[in-house]
Design a protein around this motif. Structure first.
Motif, PDB file in Angstrom:
ATOM      1  N   PRO B 167       0.831  -1.211   0.000  1.00 47.06           N
ATOM      2  CA  PRO B 167       0.000   0.000   0.000  1.00 47.06           C
ATOM      3  C   PRO B 167       0.867   1.264   0.000  1.00 47.06           C
ATOM      4  CG  PRO B 167      -0.756  -1.545   1.675  1.00 47.06           C
ATOM      5  CD  PRO B 167       0.521  -2.109   1.128  1.00 47.06           C
ATOM      6  N   LYS B 168       0.404   2.274  -0.717  1.00 44.93           N
ATOM      7  CA  LYS B 168       1.187   3.510  -0.886  1.00 44.93           C
ATOM      8  C   LYS B 168       1.498   4.183   0.461  1.00 44.93           C
ATOM      9  CE  LYS B 168       1.236   4.893  -5.552  1.00 44.93           C
ATOM     10  NZ  LYS B 168       0.682   3.657  -6.139  1.00 44.93           N
ATOM     11  N   THR B 169       0.577   4.039   1.422  1.00 44.41           N
ATOM     12  CA  THR B 169       0.841   4.651   2.736  1.00 44.41           C
ATOM     13  C   THR B 169       2.078   4.018   3.395  1.00 44.41           C
ATOM     14  OG1 THR B 169      -0.866   3.157   3.527  1.00 44.41           O
ATOM     15  CG2 THR B 169      -1.444   5.464   3.409  1.00 44.41           C
ATOM     16  N   LEU B 170       2.275   2.713   3.174  1.00 46.20           N
ATOM     17  CA  LEU B 170       3.447   2.045   3.763  1.00 46.20           C
ATOM     18  C   LEU B 170       4.731   2.435   3.038  1.00 46.20           C
ATOM     19  CD1 LEU B 170       2.247  -1.565   4.617  1.00 46.20           C
ATOM     20  CD2 LEU B 170       2.470   0.413   6.118  1.00 46.20           C
ATOM     21  N   ILE B 171       4.643   2.573   1.717  1.00 50.49           N
ATOM     22  CA  ILE B 171       5.817   3.033   0.954  1.00 50.49           C
ATOM     23  C   ILE B 171       6.206   4.433   1.447  1.00 50.49           C
ATOM     24  CG2 ILE B 171       6.675   3.717  -1.324  1.00 50.49           C
ATOM     25  CD1 ILE B 171       6.276   0.882  -1.639  1.00 50.49           C
ATOM     26  N   SER B 173       5.590   5.713   4.378  1.00 53.68           N
ATOM     27  CA  SER B 173       6.140   5.577   5.724  1.00 53.68           C
ATOM     28  C   SER B 173       7.594   5.095   5.662  1.00 53.68           C
ATOM     29  CB  SER B 173       5.275   4.602   6.524  1.00 53.68           C
ATOM     30  OG  SER B 173       5.965   4.153   7.676  1.00 53.68           O
ATOM     31  N   TYR B 174       7.856   4.099   4.822  1.00 49.08           N
ATOM     32  CA  TYR B 174       9.218   3.570   4.665  1.00 49.08           C
ATOM     33  C   TYR B 174      10.179   4.672   4.210  1.00 49.08           C
ATOM     34  CZ  TYR B 174      13.038   0.649   2.821  1.00 49.08           C
ATOM     35  OH  TYR B 174      14.263   0.093   2.539  1.00 49.08           O
ATOM     36  N   LEU B 175       9.697   5.503   3.270  1.00 48.70           N
ATOM     37  CA  LEU B 175      10.564   6.556   2.726  1.00 48.70           C
ATOM     38  C   LEU B 175      10.613   7.784   3.631  1.00 48.70           C
ATOM     39  CD1 LEU B 175       9.492   6.399  -1.037  1.00 48.70           C
ATOM     40  CD2 LEU B 175      11.662   5.609  -0.068  1.00 48.70           C
ATOM     41  N   GLY B 176       9.739   7.810   4.623  1.00 42.47           N
ATOM     42  CA  GLY B 176       9.720   8.971   5.517  1.00 42.47           C
ATOM     43  C   GLY B 176       9.183  10.223   4.838  1.00 42.47           C
ATOM     44  N   VAL B 177       8.218  10.033   3.947  1.00 41.37           N
ATOM     45  CA  VAL B 177       7.582  11.187   3.288  1.00 41.37           C
ATOM     46  C   VAL B 177       6.072  11.083   3.482  1.00 41.37           C
ATOM     47  CG1 VAL B 177       9.396  11.373   1.534  1.00 41.37           C
ATOM     48  CG2 VAL B 177       7.335  10.032   1.028  1.00 41.37           C
ATOM     49  N   SER B 178       5.367  12.156   3.208  1.00 42.95           N
ATOM     50  CA  SER B 178       3.909  12.118   3.317  1.00 42.95           C
ATOM     51  C   SER B 178       3.333  11.413   2.094  1.00 42.95           C
ATOM     52  CB  SER B 178       3.349  13.538   3.405  1.00 42.95           C
ATOM     53  OG  SER B 178       3.541  14.189   2.163  1.00 42.95           O
ATOM     54  N   ARG B 179       2.102  10.972   2.237  1.00 41.52           N
ATOM     55  CA  ARG B 179       1.378  10.336   1.141  1.00 41.52           C
ATOM     56  C   ARG B 179       1.296  11.270  -0.072  1.00 41.52           C
ATOM     57  NH1 ARG B 179      -0.870   8.005  -2.134  1.00 41.52           N
ATOM     58  NH2 ARG B 179      -2.687   6.638  -2.124  1.00 41.52           N
ATOM     59  N   GLU B 180       1.177  12.574   0.189  1.00 41.16           N
ATOM     60  CA  GLU B 180       1.070  13.567  -0.891  1.00 41.16           C
ATOM     61  C   GLU B 180       2.403  13.690  -1.633  1.00 41.16           C
ATOM     62  OE1 GLU B 180       0.004  14.086   2.304  1.00 41.16           O
ATOM     63  OE2 GLU B 180      -2.045  13.609   1.672  1.00 41.16           O
ATOM     64  N   THR B 181       3.498  13.709  -0.847  1.00 43.01           N
ATOM     65  CA  THR B 181       4.819  13.792  -1.479  1.00 43.01           C
ATOM     66  C   THR B 181       5.055  12.560  -2.351  1.00 43.01           C
ATOM     67  OG1 THR B 181       5.652  15.020   0.414  1.00 43.01           O
ATOM     68  CG2 THR B 181       7.304  14.011  -1.009  1.00 43.01           C
ATOM     69  N   LEU B 182       4.635  11.397  -1.848  1.00 43.53           N
ATOM     70  CA  LEU B 182       4.819  10.164  -2.625  1.00 43.53           C
ATOM     71  C   LEU B 182       4.069  10.251  -3.950  1.00 43.53           C
ATOM     72  CD1 LEU B 182       6.074   7.267  -2.514  1.00 43.53           C
ATOM     73  CD2 LEU B 182       3.795   6.483  -1.862  1.00 43.53           C
ATOM     74  N   SER B 183       2.855  10.754  -3.923  1.00 38.87           N
ATOM     75  CA  SER B 183       2.074  10.883  -5.153  1.00 38.87           C
ATOM     76  C   SER B 183       2.789  11.782  -6.149  1.00 38.87           C
ATOM     77  CB  SER B 183       0.693  11.474  -4.854  1.00 38.87           C
ATOM     78  OG  SER B 183      -0.031  10.583  -4.067  1.00 38.87           O
ATOM     79  N   ARG B 184       3.379  12.850  -5.622  1.00 40.72           N
ATOM     80  CA  ARG B 184       4.126  13.764  -6.499  1.00 40.72           C
ATOM     81  C   ARG B 184       5.344  13.055  -7.101  1.00 40.72           C
ATOM     82  NH1 ARG B 184       7.863  16.978  -4.952  1.00 40.72           N
ATOM     83  NH2 ARG B 184       7.367  16.884  -2.734  1.00 40.72           N
ATOM     84  N   LEU B 185       6.038  12.259  -6.277  1.00 36.44           N
ATOM     85  CA  LEU B 185       7.247  11.561  -6.751  1.00 36.44           C
ATOM     86  C   LEU B 185       6.912  10.502  -7.796  1.00 36.44           C
ATOM     87  CD1 LEU B 185       9.091  11.040  -3.343  1.00 36.44           C
ATOM     88  CD2 LEU B 185       9.759  12.604  -5.185  1.00 36.44           C
ATOM     89  N   SER B 186       5.756   9.874  -7.626  1.00 39.10           N
ATOM     90  CA  SER B 186       5.438   8.732  -8.500  1.00 39.10           C
ATOM     91  C   SER B 186       4.669   9.161  -9.740  1.00 39.10           C
ATOM     92  CB  SER B 186       4.636   7.686  -7.714  1.00 39.10           C
ATOM     93  OG  SER B 186       3.456   8.256  -7.195  1.00 39.10           O
ATOM     94  N   SER B 187       4.412  10.451  -9.862  1.00 42.74           N
ATOM     95  CA  SER B 187       3.630  10.897 -11.029  1.00 42.74           C
ATOM     96  C   SER B 187       4.559  11.221 -12.197  1.00 42.74           C
ATOM     97  CB  SER B 187       2.790  12.116 -10.670  1.00 42.74           C
ATOM     98  OG  SER B 187       3.635  13.187 -10.325  1.00 42.74           O
TER      99      SER B 187
END
Lengths: 187, 187
Positions: B167-171, B173-187
């Motif tokens: 799940p994206k929330t766990l990724i 958490s692992y990376l130490g970023v917010s869910r929003e930052t992850l969405s930005r990184l993966s887009s």
């Protein structure tokens, strides 16, 4: 300094004189002055280092130039950029002396020759790799832990002599706390 | 599932049928459902686990109950709380299933018997311990690195299948970023 290596290895496996001579032939001695680099970010990593005497820090400088401390290494510790050493890629971290330091170096080729020529050395290196893996897992644990006092106490318990030898600013950097927080923790 | 272990080991060392039978006799099979725990913080750690199928997370819950992810473990990965396993102390971390998971377990006593009975297994475990140490050193590096995009790209490169399975929330958490930052990184 060969005697230091002999004592260190024979704590784990027995070695005859001939066997130790065979082991020692795979290492070379290098001496470094305080502030000199053994490994530099972006360069090749030809050796794994066994610290005979002295103190090192394994660091990473980010894009802004800020220094992050991955680990310290002192007497009897094995240290290198392990990914770069084993895979032949460029270093992503640097290894620098905090004191004048004497190391025994072994190249990947000599490491493999040593293990195939004297298989019981694999038992020794397995113990060391396991200890290194444990130390790294504990370091990850410590970085994720939000409790600065726990991190401080864990470091003090594992490496009491670090507190005499390493400048307080570096201890604070390693623990990820401010110099002021460190003073509070150590008082 | 014994075949999975055999393939995994013989990628590194050759084994006869008899030798593999000797190896296999030191492992037992355990199956866990999604969300079940293999290791719990504060409890004993009797085994190291080889993941045959499924996906695990190695986590640490801090005093406030917040969960921190030390690592993920999937097929062909060896995982445990290594300090607790080798030293016989209580677990400081937990190992929990993210999917239904099948593992092969080995106790410390059986691990030592296996290595002394078939010394070439030490060559295999040395390779694995080295890989584990490298992965841990890279994880420390990643935790210290301030650049979230680098951390994201490193994870994607090393474990592309994680992004389909976790799940994206766990990724995040692992990376130490917010869910929003992850969405930005993966887009």
């Amino acid at each position: 300094m060969q005697e230091t290596l002999k004592r260190h290895i024979t704590e784990i496996i027995p070695l005859t004189e001939d066997e130790f001579a065979f082991v020692a032939a795979h290492f070379s001695v290098q001496n470094f002055k305080k502030r000199e680099y053994l490994i530099r970010q972006g360069k090749n990593v030809p050796y794994t280092y066994f610290v005979v005497s002295g103190l090192l820090k394994l660091i990473y400088n980010d894009e802004s130039g800020k220094e992050h401390i991955l680990s310290f290494a002192m007497e009897d510790w094995w240290e290198t950029d392990f990914l770069a050493f084993y895979s032949g890629t460029k270093a992503t971290m640097s290894l620098q002396c905090l004191e004048d330091t004497c190391v025994l170096c072994i190249s990947l080729e000599d490491y493999e020759k040593l293990c195939s020529g004297l298989p019981k050395m694999e038992h020794f290196f397995l113990k060391k790799a396991t200890s290194g893996h444990i130390a790294s897992q504990q370091r990850i644990f410590s970085l994720l832990s939000s409790n600065a006092r726990d991190r401080y106490n864990q470091l003090l318990k594992r490496y009491p002599s670090l507190f005499q030898r390493v400048p307080k600013t570096l201890i604070a950097s390693y623990l990820g706390v401010s110099r002021e927080t460190l003073s509070r923790l150590s008082s």
